[in-house]
Every structure is written in structure tokens, then in C-alpha cells.
Design a protein around this motif. Sequence first.
Motif, PDB file in Angstrom:
ATOM      1  N   CYS A 271       0.841  -1.194   0.000  1.00 49.20           N
ATOM      2  CA  CYS A 271       0.000   0.000   0.000  1.00 49.20           C
ATOM      3  C   CYS A 271       0.880   1.250   0.000  1.00 49.20           C
ATOM      4  CB  CYS A 271      -0.900   0.029   1.237  1.00 49.20           C
ATOM      5  SG  CYS A 271      -2.109  -1.294   1.264  1.00 49.20           S
ATOM      6  N   VAL A 272       0.372   2.346  -0.544  1.00 48.52           N
ATOM      7  CA  VAL A 272       1.123   3.594  -0.539  1.00 48.52           C
ATOM      8  C   VAL A 272       1.368   4.039   0.900  1.00 48.52           C
ATOM      9  CG1 VAL A 272       0.342   4.395  -2.790  1.00 48.52           C
ATOM     10  CG2 VAL A 272      -1.041   4.872  -0.781  1.00 48.52           C
ATOM     11  N   ARG A 273       2.567   4.551   1.120  1.00 47.66           N
ATOM     12  CA  ARG A 273       2.975   5.051   2.442  1.00 47.66           C
ATOM     13  C   ARG A 273       2.845   3.975   3.524  1.00 47.66           C
ATOM     14  NH1 ARG A 273      -0.305   8.621   0.201  1.00 47.66           N
ATOM     15  NH2 ARG A 273      -2.022   8.050   1.587  1.00 47.66           N
ATOM     16  N   ARG A 274       2.880   2.689   3.101  1.00 48.27           N
ATOM     17  CA  ARG A 274       2.744   1.571   4.042  1.00 48.27           C
ATOM     18  C   ARG A 274       1.464   1.669   4.869  1.00 48.27           C
ATOM     19  NH1 ARG A 274       7.769  -1.119   4.457  1.00 48.27           N
ATOM     20  NH2 ARG A 274       8.818  -0.777   2.482  1.00 48.27           N
ATOM     21  N   ALA A 275       0.439   2.290   4.300  1.00 50.07           N
ATOM     22  CA  ALA A 275      -0.827   2.423   5.021  1.00 50.07           C
ATOM     23  C   ALA A 275      -1.457   1.060   5.238  1.00 50.07           C
ATOM     24  CB  ALA A 275      -1.782   3.324   4.231  1.00 50.07           C
TER      25      ALA A 275
ATOM     26  N   CYS B 230     -12.649   8.201  -0.564  1.00 47.16           N
ATOM     27  CA  CYS B 230     -11.507   9.000  -0.985  1.00 47.16           C
ATOM     28  C   CYS B 230     -11.096   8.581  -2.390  1.00 47.16           C
ATOM     29  CB  CYS B 230     -10.338   8.840  -0.013  1.00 47.16           C
ATOM     30  SG  CYS B 230      -9.583   7.203  -0.041  1.00 47.16           S
ATOM     31  N   THR B 231     -10.155   9.312  -2.967  1.00 43.25           N
ATOM     32  CA  THR B 231      -9.614   8.978  -4.278  1.00 43.25           C
ATOM     33  C   THR B 231      -8.099   8.943  -4.186  1.00 43.25           C
ATOM     34  OG1 THR B 231      -9.560  11.319  -4.910  1.00 43.25           O
ATOM     35  CG2 THR B 231     -11.552  10.075  -5.479  1.00 43.25           C
ATOM     36  N   GLY B 232      -7.466   8.547  -5.277  1.00 45.90           N
ATOM     37  CA  GLY B 232      -6.012   8.524  -5.297  1.00 45.90           C
ATOM     38  C   GLY B 232      -5.457   7.112  -5.282  1.00 45.90           C
ATOM     39  N   HIS B 233      -4.139   7.026  -5.263  1.00 44.08           N
ATOM     40  CA  HIS B 233      -3.463   5.727  -5.306  1.00 44.08           C
ATOM     41  C   HIS B 233      -3.693   4.962  -4.010  1.00 44.08           C
ATOM     42  CE1 HIS B 233      -1.418   6.310  -9.106  1.00 44.08           C
ATOM     43  NE2 HIS B 233      -1.049   7.522  -8.708  1.00 44.08           N
ATOM     44  N   PHE B 234      -3.930   3.681  -4.148  1.00 45.82           N
ATOM     45  CA  PHE B 234      -4.057   2.795  -2.992  1.00 45.82           C
ATOM     46  C   PHE B 234      -2.816   1.913  -2.882  1.00 45.82           C
ATOM     47  CE2 PHE B 234      -5.569  -1.091  -0.884  1.00 45.82           C
ATOM     48  CZ  PHE B 234      -6.128  -0.550   0.258  1.00 45.82           C
ATOM     49  N   TRP B 235      -2.324   1.424  -4.032  1.00 43.83           N
ATOM     50  CA  TRP B 235      -1.130   0.593  -4.071  1.00 43.83           C
ATOM     51  C   TRP B 235       0.050   1.409  -4.589  1.00 43.83           C
ATOM     52  CZ3 TRP B 235      -1.803  -4.176  -2.050  1.00 43.83           C
ATOM     53  CH2 TRP B 235      -3.084  -4.739  -2.099  1.00 43.83           C
ATOM     54  N   GLU B 236       1.254   0.972  -4.229  1.00 44.85           N
ATOM     55  CA  GLU B 236       2.436   1.552  -4.844  1.00 44.85           C
ATOM     56  C   GLU B 236       2.393   1.285  -6.348  1.00 44.85           C
ATOM     57  OE1 GLU B 236       5.861  -0.052  -2.910  1.00 44.85           O
ATOM     58  OE2 GLU B 236       5.614   1.180  -1.111  1.00 44.85           O
ATOM     59  N   GLY B 237       3.057   2.136  -7.111  1.00 43.87           N
ATOM     60  CA  GLY B 237       2.936   2.062  -8.561  1.00 43.87           C
ATOM     61  C   GLY B 237       3.378   0.749  -9.162  1.00 43.87           C
ATOM     62  N   ARG B 238       4.439   0.151  -8.652  1.00 45.38           N
ATOM     63  CA  ARG B 238       4.959  -1.101  -9.205  1.00 45.38           C
ATOM     64  C   ARG B 238       4.913  -2.199  -8.148  1.00 45.38           C
ATOM     65  NH1 ARG B 238       8.829  -1.351 -13.448  1.00 45.38           N
ATOM     66  NH2 ARG B 238      10.069  -2.794 -12.213  1.00 45.38           N
ATOM     67  N   PHE B 239       4.528  -3.376  -8.578  1.00 51.17           N
ATOM     68  CA  PHE B 239       4.680  -4.516  -7.685  1.00 51.17           C
ATOM     69  C   PHE B 239       6.080  -5.081  -7.885  1.00 51.17           C
ATOM     70  CE2 PHE B 239       3.087  -6.321 -11.643  1.00 51.17           C
ATOM     71  CZ  PHE B 239       3.850  -7.467 -11.822  1.00 51.17           C
ATOM     72  N   LYS B 240       6.639  -5.661  -6.839  1.00 53.00           N
ATOM     73  CA  LYS B 240       7.972  -6.250  -6.918  1.00 53.00           C
ATOM     74  C   LYS B 240       7.855  -7.669  -7.449  1.00 53.00           C
ATOM     75  CE  LYS B 240      12.029  -7.486  -4.132  1.00 53.00           C
ATOM     76  NZ  LYS B 240      12.625  -7.520  -2.769  1.00 53.00           N
ATOM     77  N   SER B 241       8.778  -8.044  -8.324  1.00 47.43           N
ATOM     78  CA  SER B 241       8.758  -9.378  -8.918  1.00 47.43           C
ATOM     79  C   SER B 241      10.124 -10.027  -8.782  1.00 47.43           C
ATOM     80  CB  SER B 241       8.358  -9.289 -10.393  1.00 47.43           C
ATOM     81  OG  SER B 241       8.484 -10.542 -11.034  1.00 47.43           O
ATOM     82  N   GLN B 242      10.151 -11.299  -8.356  1.00 47.25           N
ATOM     83  CA  GLN B 242      11.391 -12.071  -8.261  1.00 47.25           C
ATOM     84  C   GLN B 242      11.245 -13.356  -9.054  1.00 47.25           C
ATOM     85  OE1 GLN B 242      11.446 -12.345  -3.845  1.00 47.25           O
ATOM     86  NE2 GLN B 242      13.518 -11.514  -3.980  1.00 47.25           N
ATOM     87  N   ALA B 243      12.217 -13.645  -9.910  1.00 45.13           N
ATOM     88  CA  ALA B 243      12.235 -14.902 -10.654  1.00 45.13           C
ATOM     89  C   ALA B 243      12.819 -15.999  -9.766  1.00 45.13           C
ATOM     90  CB  ALA B 243      13.069 -14.750 -11.917  1.00 45.13           C
ATOM     91  N   LEU B 244      12.105 -17.117  -9.640  1.00 44.65           N
ATOM     92  CA  LEU B 244      12.559 -18.246  -8.824  1.00 44.65           C
ATOM     93  C   LEU B 244      13.055 -19.321  -9.784  1.00 44.65           C
ATOM     94  CD1 LEU B 244       9.499 -18.283  -6.385  1.00 44.65           C
ATOM     95  CD2 LEU B 244      11.683 -17.063  -6.111  1.00 44.65           C
ATOM     96  N   LEU B 245      14.367 -19.504  -9.851  1.00 40.60           N
ATOM     97  CA  LEU B 245      14.976 -20.245 -10.944  1.00 40.60           C
ATOM     98  C   LEU B 245      14.986 -21.756 -10.778  1.00 40.60           C
ATOM     99  CD1 LEU B 245      18.060 -17.960 -11.727  1.00 40.60           C
ATOM    100  CD2 LEU B 245      15.764 -17.903 -12.735  1.00 40.60           C
ATOM    101  N   ASP B 246      14.852 -22.270  -9.547  1.00 39.07           N
ATOM    102  CA  ASP B 246      14.931 -23.713  -9.362  1.00 39.07           C
ATOM    103  C   ASP B 246      14.099 -24.128  -8.149  1.00 39.07           C
ATOM    104  OD1 ASP B 246      16.576 -23.019  -7.145  1.00 39.07           O
ATOM    105  OD2 ASP B 246      18.362 -23.109  -8.405  1.00 39.07           O
ATOM    106  N   GLU B 247      14.106 -25.419  -7.854  1.00 40.82           N
ATOM    107  CA  GLU B 247      13.281 -25.962  -6.772  1.00 40.82           C
ATOM    108  C   GLU B 247      13.660 -25.375  -5.416  1.00 40.82           C
ATOM    109  OE1 GLU B 247      13.484 -30.191  -6.725  1.00 40.82           O
ATOM    110  OE2 GLU B 247      13.021 -30.387  -8.852  1.00 40.82           O
ATOM    111  N   ALA B 248      14.955 -25.181  -5.180  1.00 43.93           N
ATOM    112  CA  ALA B 248      15.394 -24.643  -3.891  1.00 43.93           C
ATOM    113  C   ALA B 248      14.830 -23.246  -3.679  1.00 43.93           C
ATOM    114  CB  ALA B 248      16.923 -24.620  -3.821  1.00 43.93           C
ATOM    115  N   ALA B 249      14.911 -22.410  -4.703  1.00 47.83           N
ATOM    116  CA  ALA B 249      14.372 -21.048  -4.586  1.00 47.83           C
ATOM    117  C   ALA B 249      12.861 -21.081  -4.430  1.00 47.83           C
ATOM    118  CB  ALA B 249      14.758 -20.226  -5.819  1.00 47.83           C
ATOM    119  N   LEU B 250      12.205 -21.980  -5.157  1.00 53.75           N
ATOM    120  CA  LEU B 250      10.746 -22.063  -5.106  1.00 53.75           C
ATOM    121  C   LEU B 250      10.261 -22.438  -3.713  1.00 53.75           C
ATOM    122  CD1 LEU B 250       7.905 -22.179  -6.348  1.00 53.75           C
ATOM    123  CD2 LEU B 250       8.432 -24.524  -7.100  1.00 53.75           C
ATOM    124  N   ILE B 251      10.793 -23.512  -3.139  1.00 54.76           N
ATOM    125  CA  ILE B 251      10.290 -23.961  -1.843  1.00 54.76           C
ATOM    126  C   ILE B 251      10.685 -22.978  -0.737  1.00 54.76           C
ATOM    127  CG2 ILE B 251      12.244 -25.401  -1.121  1.00 54.76           C
ATOM    128  CD1 ILE B 251      10.110 -27.458  -0.195  1.00 54.76           C
TER     129      ILE B 251
END
Length: 323
Positions: A23-27, A157-178
Amino acid sequence: MPIPRSQQVSLESTPYYHCISRCVRRAFLCGEDPVTGSSYEHRRGWIEKRLLFLASVFSIDICAYAIMSNHLHVVLHVDPEKAQNWSARDVLEKWHRLHKGTPYTQQYVKGEALSPFALKLVEASVESFRHRLIDISWFMKELNEPIARHANAEDKCTGHFWEGRFKSQALLDEAALIACMAYVDLNPVRANMSDTPETSDFTSIKHRIGFLKRNSQPKFLSPFVGNPRQDMPNGLPFQLNDYLELVDMTGRVINSQKRGLIDVSFLPILQRLGISADNWLCIATQFGKKTENVVGRAYSVARYCESKNRKRQLKRQNALLFA
């Protein structure tokens, strides 16, 4: 400078991704705001319901999720092959569950006669919608926008509720996935919102345990299909009981604040994945702090960086815990 989304998501490298929206401003999104005393707990139900609905529409499976007070985590698996096997009618019917489409696509689904020109427009729409239904950005947009509109209407109210970009991480193998799945499922335990995984509301682990009591797996979560083997069905490459035991024991260690209380190194799943007990506990508690946008074993990260012409040393810390 943020990395373009097109460079973060590469289905040739991995179909698994960890996404985070804040959420914007960690609200406060959900729970009770200690400053105002207002309760937004019901909004967690909105998000869980929307998540499971989107899993029934997109060719994207949900591996894990946790809905916290001011952010959410979701681990996704993209299945482009399934989307390619959908007929034109399948694609349009799925898309129409989200949006109206066009007058021509509506007529096509109803079986009405169309001119050759209109049919070409329908075919173009089908391919566009098919691509969107395997696109993580579209998935997160369809998750976040309705929640933001609903919450803003409730707050008048109006305005942004979420931050503009969501964070994305690529999980390359089983160890990262679990590791990422366990990190997500244990979010409420680490935050002292719950004592155990099975009492962690609005998480995939509690959702799975509820179905396990009925000897089944949730319909709209990616199923556990066992350890890798020939003729592997689509699903998570682990045993469900192994994963539940791993999360439960890790949660106990986190709650006890005594690393020596339970030796998670005895768990077969960690031995198969080659993750030491000390590394596992660091992963389970600090995955978000210790990793960047690409996560996996050293050779997985090296292969990914080589294929993308990225500098390996920039992503070295993402592989350290899995070395």
C-alpha cells in the motif's frame, strides 16, 4: 533505476515468480490500524476471494500467498502451454469473466453470424486476450485495481491505494521455489500475528490444511504432485506432507527463537535440495532481505545471467544461501 518488467519475467528461464504489492505510504490494507483504531480486517477476505477467482480465469497457478496488514505476497506459476490449448471460445469466455470484450467477441460467444472482417477482428482479440491471460502484470493489475476501487469507495476517498509497481522475483529452481513458498506461508508467524501456520488466516498454508482434512487439495492452488520423475504432471515438485512438515518445524523454530530447539536438517526435503539447516533458517526468516529480483542456486543464477547478458556478480548474493 528499476528493471523493466519485460526483463524481469522470462518464461524461457522459469515459470515461477514471487510478487509483492504494498500500500502507498505503508498504510493499512487490512487488520486494525493502531493509530486510528479503524479495522480493515474484512479486506483480507476481498483479496483472497479475488486471488482464487483469478486462478480460475488465468493460465497462472497460485503456489503460495499471504495477505498481511499493508502488503501481500503471492508465488505464481505461469502455464503458457495450457493457454495455447484453449479454443477461441475458451479464451473469450474467460476474458469476459473479467471484462466485456468487444461487441464482436460478445456476438462470437453467442454464436451469432459474423462477417469475414469481424471474424478477423475476433481472431486478433483472441490472441491478444490469450497473451494477457499468461501475463503476470495483467494478473496483478486484475488483482489490485478492483481492490483499490473498492477500498477507496469504502474510505470515501480517491487517489493511489497501491504503490505504482509490484515487486517481482524470478525463482529459478526448486530450492528457490520452496524457500520462497515457506517464507510467504510463514509471514504471519514471523510477524507475531499467528502462533502456528495452520492458524495463519488468509494464507495458502491454512487454505491447504483445510482441504487436507477432507483428504483433497484446493482446486485453485497449484497442487503438490510429488518429487521430480518421468512423466511428471503439472504441479509443485514436492510431496505435500514433506512441505507441511518443513513449514511447521520452521515455524516452531521461529516462534521459539532458539535455533537449536529443532534440527530441521533431518528433514529429507532439505537434504534432497541440498540446503543446510543454518541456511534454511536464514532463508525462511530473511528471504525478502537477502534476495533481489533473481533467486536460485549458483549455477541457476549463472545460467540465467548468461542467457540475459546480465553481470553475474550483481546477483551473487541471490545464490549464496543455496550454494
